[in-house]
Design an enzyme around this catalytic site. Structure first.
Site, mmCIF file in Angstrom:
data_model
loop_
_atom_site.group_PDB
_atom_site.id
_atom_site.type_symbol
_atom_site.label_atom_id
_atom_site.label_comp_id
_atom_site.label_asym_id
_atom_site.label_seq_id
_atom_site.Cartn_x
_atom_site.Cartn_y
_atom_site.Cartn_z
ATOM 1 N N GLN A 52 -8.461 -8.067 -2.742
ATOM 2 C CA GLN A 52 -8.964 -6.745 -2.069
ATOM 3 C C GLN A 52 -9.881 -6.289 -1.961
ATOM 4 O OE1 GLN A 52 -6.703 -6.434 0.753
ATOM 5 N NE2 GLN A 52 -8.660 -4.803 1.392
ATOM 6 N N LYS A 68 12.858 -7.487 0.489
ATOM 7 C CA LYS A 68 11.811 -7.779 0.123
ATOM 8 C C LYS A 68 10.285 -7.391 0.260
ATOM 9 C CE LYS A 68 8.172 -10.761 0.532
ATOM 10 N NZ LYS A 68 7.655 -10.488 -1.408
ATOM 11 N N CYS A 113 -3.361 1.693 6.695
ATOM 12 C CA CYS A 113 -3.352 1.454 7.697
ATOM 13 C C CYS A 113 -3.410 2.677 9.450
ATOM 14 C CB CYS A 113 -1.700 0.611 9.056
ATOM 15 S SG CYS A 113 -0.404 1.580 8.744
ATOM 16 N N ASN A 150 0.839 -1.346 -0.178
ATOM 17 C CA ASN A 150 -0.641 -0.153 0.016
ATOM 18 C C ASN A 150 0.688 1.525 0.049
ATOM 19 O OD1 ASN A 150 0.750 -0.178 2.557
ATOM 20 N ND2 ASN A 150 -1.550 1.396 3.628
ATOM 21 N N GLY A 201 2.682 -11.093 10.104
ATOM 22 C CA GLY A 201 3.091 -10.016 11.920
ATOM 23 C C GLY A 201 2.835 -11.397 12.753
ATOM 24 N N GLU A 204 4.380 -3.787 12.156
ATOM 25 C CA GLU A 204 3.417 -2.313 12.159
ATOM 26 C C GLU A 204 2.027 -3.286 11.263
ATOM 27 O OE1 GLU A 204 3.470 -0.100 13.063
ATOM 28 O OE2 GLU A 204 4.880 0.472 14.246
ATOM 29 N N GLU A 253 8.426 3.061 14.773
ATOM 30 C CA GLU A 253 9.132 3.631 13.427
ATOM 31 C C GLU A 253 10.460 5.107 13.245
ATOM 32 O OE1 GLU A 253 9.333 0.849 10.443
ATOM 33 O OE2 GLU A 253 7.475 0.674 10.434
ATOM 34 N N GLY A 266 2.427 -4.710 7.844
ATOM 35 C CA GLY A 266 2.027 -6.196 6.644
ATOM 36 C C GLY A 266 0.684 -6.593 7.237
ATOM 37 N N SER A 267 0.074 -7.789 7.109
ATOM 38 C CA SER A 267 -1.115 -7.943 7.607
ATOM 39 C C SER A 267 -1.061 -8.309 8.769
ATOM 40 C CB SER A 267 -1.890 -9.462 6.588
ATOM 41 O OG SER A 267 -0.584 -9.967 6.619
ATOM 42 N N GLU A 327 -10.381 -4.852 10.013
ATOM 43 C CA GLU A 327 -9.640 -4.604 9.024
ATOM 44 C C GLU A 327 -10.074 -4.783 8.047
ATOM 45 O OE1 GLU A 327 -5.380 -4.247 8.535
ATOM 46 O OE2 GLU A 327 -5.366 -2.185 8.876
HETATM 47 N N1 NDP Z 1 -0.701 -2.107 8.701
HETATM 48 C C1 NDP Z 1 -0.509 -1.790 7.630
HETATM 49 O O1 NDP Z 1 0.374 -1.108 6.790
HETATM 50 C C2 NDP Z 1 -0.902 -3.077 6.059
HETATM 51 C C3 NDP Z 1 -2.015 -3.848 6.482
HETATM 52 N N2 NDP Z 1 -2.229 -4.759 5.340
HETATM 53 C C4 NDP Z 1 -3.554 -5.333 5.592
HETATM 54 O O2 NDP Z 1 -2.660 -7.008 5.217
HETATM 55 C C5 NDP Z 1 -3.813 -7.615 3.856
HETATM 56 C C6 NDP Z 1 -2.516 -8.431 2.976
HETATM 57 O O3 NDP Z 1 -1.970 -7.361 2.198
HETATM 58 P P1 NDP Z 1 -0.661 -8.255 2.378
HETATM 59 O O4 NDP Z 1 0.491 -6.808 1.504
HETATM 60 O O5 NDP Z 1 -0.922 -9.097 1.719
HETATM 61 O O6 NDP Z 1 0.443 -8.940 3.697
HETATM 62 P P2 NDP Z 1 0.938 -9.572 3.889
HETATM 63 O O7 NDP Z 1 0.941 -9.352 5.360
HETATM 64 O O8 NDP Z 1 0.097 -10.594 3.811
HETATM 65 O O9 NDP Z 1 1.908 -9.543 3.482
HETATM 66 C C7 NDP Z 1 3.277 -7.882 3.895
HETATM 67 C C8 NDP Z 1 4.515 -8.342 3.167
HETATM 68 O O10 NDP Z 1 5.084 -9.650 3.871
HETATM 69 C C9 NDP Z 1 5.348 -10.341 2.929
HETATM 70 N N3 NDP Z 1 4.600 -11.967 3.395
HETATM 71 C C10 NDP Z 1 4.108 -12.378 3.408
HETATM 72 N N4 NDP Z 1 3.835 -14.137 3.678
HETATM 73 C C11 NDP Z 1 5.093 -14.362 4.141
HETATM 74 C C12 NDP Z 1 5.114 -15.152 4.545
HETATM 75 N N5 NDP Z 1 5.387 -16.315 5.263
HETATM 76 N N6 NDP Z 1 7.398 -14.770 5.483
HETATM 77 C C13 NDP Z 1 7.287 -13.090 4.965
HETATM 78 N N7 NDP Z 1 7.135 -12.523 4.744
HETATM 79 C C14 NDP Z 1 5.668 -12.929 3.836
HETATM 80 C C15 NDP Z 1 4.524 -10.792 1.219
HETATM 81 O O11 NDP Z 1 5.038 -11.418 0.431
HETATM 82 P P3 NDP Z 1 4.314 -10.921 -0.596
HETATM 83 O O12 NDP Z 1 3.937 -9.675 -1.478
HETATM 84 O O13 NDP Z 1 4.461 -12.298 -2.067
HETATM 85 O O14 NDP Z 1 2.680 -12.291 -0.042
HETATM 86 C C16 NDP Z 1 4.600 -8.442 1.566
HETATM 87 O O15 NDP Z 1 6.310 -8.717 1.164
HETATM 88 C C17 NDP Z 1 -4.331 -6.113 3.437
HETATM 89 O O16 NDP Z 1 -5.504 -6.680 3.126
HETATM 90 C C18 NDP Z 1 -4.749 -4.859 4.840
HETATM 91 O O17 NDP Z 1 -5.405 -6.011 5.680
HETATM 92 C C19 NDP Z 1 -1.293 -4.300 4.215
HETATM 93 C C20 NDP Z 1 -0.512 -3.412 4.257
HETATM 94 C C21 NDP Z 1 0.346 -2.304 4.849
HETATM 95 O O1 AKG Z 2 -0.704 7.814 6.986
HETATM 96 C C1 AKG Z 2 0.318 7.284 6.422
HETATM 97 O O2 AKG Z 2 0.537 8.517 6.500
HETATM 98 C C2 AKG Z 2 0.972 6.507 6.785
HETATM 99 C C3 AKG Z 2 0.079 4.978 6.307
HETATM 100 C C4 AKG Z 2 0.584 3.949 6.055
HETATM 101 O O3 AKG Z 2 2.166 3.950 7.331
HETATM 102 C C5 AKG Z 2 0.605 2.734 6.458
HETATM 103 O O4 AKG Z 2 -1.083 2.671 5.601
HETATM 104 O O5 AKG Z 2 0.794 1.884 6.099
#
Ligand code: NDP
Ligand code: AKG
Length: 479
Positions: free
Chosen positions: A326, A170, A279, A147, A228, A245, A460, A223-224, A381
């Site tokens: 999504q 990565k 997020c 994102n 996490g 995060e 961070e 990420g998710s 979420e």
């Molecule tokens: N709070 C936040 O900032 C965010 C939250 N999200 C939430 O996460 C959901 C899915 O988004 P997504 O980006 O797919 O999130 P993920 O948690 O699936 O992915 C985030 C990162 O982790 C990697 N990853 C996935 N599986 C593993 C693993 N087993 N070991 C190590 N790394 C891994 C992903 O690789 P790959 O791309 O290959 O899957 C990507 O680079 C969204 O719908 C949202 O709800 C998403 C983005 C930001």
């Molecule tokens: O709202 C922002 O400026 C940052 C948001 C963010 O880091 C995220 O969605 O992962």
């Protein structure tokens, strides 16, 4: 074909991933190499080999490199912003803004490289001196989501390098383009071979290696929640340092005394802009009884005027959702909310194509009213342009509703009352609190992070990033 950057060389991958434009799915942004497990290990080995020299590099050397990287990003913000909008779907102004932020982050951490912290103290024992210094950790694995495809990598890579660490990065498989553009700039920046490595590829393969390889000293992840938790379990098992995060279910309180325009702007800005895929998005708006009806009516009016369309077209307010998965998740939550008894006040329908007939993952932003705290729409979420409204009897009730969540990333209040604003800043259970401002869209020079299920580990960004990217040493000397 865009290749991986490992040990100072551009390498083909084991497979290829196709980067598709969500605003027009006929448009292929590019083909990107996907590394396999062996290449991920090679990247870790090269980072490990580069660490002794890089950790001893001078502050001037680090400043010069990071500052030049920041300058190039800023100089190319329009071009890279267009790539970001094309691959991720945030609008062009938002995308250029994100690239600008990435440039500023590199410049900020260039400055931090010149300001190493440390303390010199007398010991409790006579004649002994005590020095407290911070040292680099070693190899840092950086795993990022789709994102914010350049800002999040920037706010992890820049401090990692500034404090003398080596990096294996990565990016999210869905949006490798902006990450590749950043890596290409870093590849020409004068960093010694192996200090920075790019391994595009699947999380399940490349990510797993980075979590399990004992040569990786620390993992920083955004990420998710589900992923996490996997990162945490793998790091704890081998005692590696980690930082997470994750999600948010961020509340925005609107009190009776709020300026209605400010309230609507905050809710629309942080609920729907960037297609709600932040997020820090305000996905729950909690409105006090006296203003509820006027607020909902004003929101619907504002939402009618929002232009949903191709992210790269001038005048578009809301770009597409990032992909079909999504989009399905967003639509599911709109449906589940209604099944649980909520009302759909506006939007929520997928549009197969935009006004130009371009096929994409378009969704009209949704406002869901008559919701209650236990509904899934108020607990989980969504990560899309979907906002729920809850009604509060008074400020105390609104605060209780705001804190009633497993998350704790950001929270906001719109009010003219200094008393309530002050109380909220102190009693909100969130890491970042906003008064009369959107919950999303934060500064790059101050700490970023949350509480409860949103974050784990130290903050961070800003000077606080040093906590994660360095380790403290206490040295005693008897001359
Ligand atoms: N709070 C936040 O900032 C965010 C939250 N999200 C939430 O996460 C959901 C899915 O988004 P997504 O980006 O797919 O999130 P993920 O948690 O699936 O992915 C985030 C990162 O982790 C990697 N990853 C996935 N599986 C593993 C693993 N087993 N070991 C190590 N790394 C891994 C992903 O690789 P790959 O791309 O290959 O899957 C990507 O680079 C969204 O719908 C949202 O709800 C998403 C983005 C930001
Ligand atoms: O709202 C922002 O400026 C940052 C948001 C963010 O880091 C995220 O969605 O992962």
């Amino acid at each position: 074909m865009f290749k991986n950057f490992i040990a100072g060389e551009w390498l083909d991958g084991a497979r290829v991933s196709r980067n598709i434009n969500p605003s027009d799915t006929r448009d292929l942004v590019g083909e990107y190499a996907q590394a396999d497990a062996a290449q991920a290990r090679l990247a870790v080995a090269s980072a490990e080999a580069a660490f002794p020299a890089w950790s001893m590099s001078t502050p001037q050397q680090r400043f010069d490199i990071l500052d030049a990287v920041g300058s190039e990003i800023l100089a190319r913000r329009t071009e890279i912003g267009d790539l970001l909008a094309r691959e991720e779907g945030k609008t062009l102004p938002e995308a250029v803004g994100e690239v600008t932020r990435a440039g500023h982050i590199f410049k900020f951490f260039a400055g931090e490289a010149l300001r190493p912290g440390g303390e010199l103290l007398p010991s409790v024992r006579p004649g002994v001196g005590v020095e407290i210094t911070r040292e680099a950790l070693g190899v840092i694995a950086i795993i990022t989501p789709w994102n914010f495809p350049i800002a999040i990598p920037a706010w992890k890579i820049a401090p990692a390098l500034a404090y003398g660490n080596c990096v294996v990065f990565k990016p999210a498989d869905l949006v490798p383009g902006s990450a590749w553009a950043l890596a290409e700039i870093l590849s020409r920046s004068g960093l010694p071979q192996g200090v920075f490595n790019l391994v595009m590829g699947r999380g399940s393969e490349v990510g797993t290696v980075l979590l399990e390889d004992a040569r990786v000293s620390a993992v920083t992840f955004t990420g998710s929640v589900g992923t996490g938790q996997k990162v945490a379990a793998a790091c704890v098992a081998r005692m590696a340092k980690f930082q997470l995060e994750m999600g948010g279910k961020n509340p925005l309180i609107v009190l009776d005394d709020a300026d209605l325009d400010v309230a609507v702007n905050c809710a629309v800005q942080s609920g729907f802009y960037s297609t709600g895929q932040r997020c820090t998005a305000s996905s729950r708006v909690i409105v006090s009884e006296g203003l509820q009806q006027r607020f909902v009516a004003a929101m619907v009016e504002k939402m009618k005027a929002l232009k949903v369309g191709n992210a790269r077209q001038i005048g578009i307010d809301i770009g597409p959702v990032v992909d079909q998965t999504q989009l399905n998740q967003d639509l599911d939550y709109v449906r589940i909310a209604q099944q649980e008894g909520a009302s759909l006040a506006f939007g929520g329908e997928a549009l197969a194509e935009n006004e130009q007939g371009q096929p994409g993952f378009y969704l009209r932003p949704a406002l869901i009213t008559e919701t209650s705290p236990e509904m899934r729409i108020n607990r989980e979420e969504v990560f899309g342009p979907v906002v729920s409204v809850q009604t509060a009897r008074d400020y105390e009730h609104a605060l209780a509703l705001a804190n009633d969540t497993p998350f704790g990333l950001a929270a906001g209040i719109v009010t003219r009352s200094l008393k309530h604003a002050t109380h909220f800043k102190r009693h909100s259970q969130a890491g970042m609190v906003m008064v009369n401002l959107p919950t999303a869209g934060v500064d790059y020079h101050v700490p970023f992070g949350g509480r409860k299920g949103s974050s784990y580990g130290s903050r961070e960004q800003g000077r606080y990033a040093a906590e994660f990217y360095t380790v403290v040493k206490t040295a005693y000397t008897l001359p």
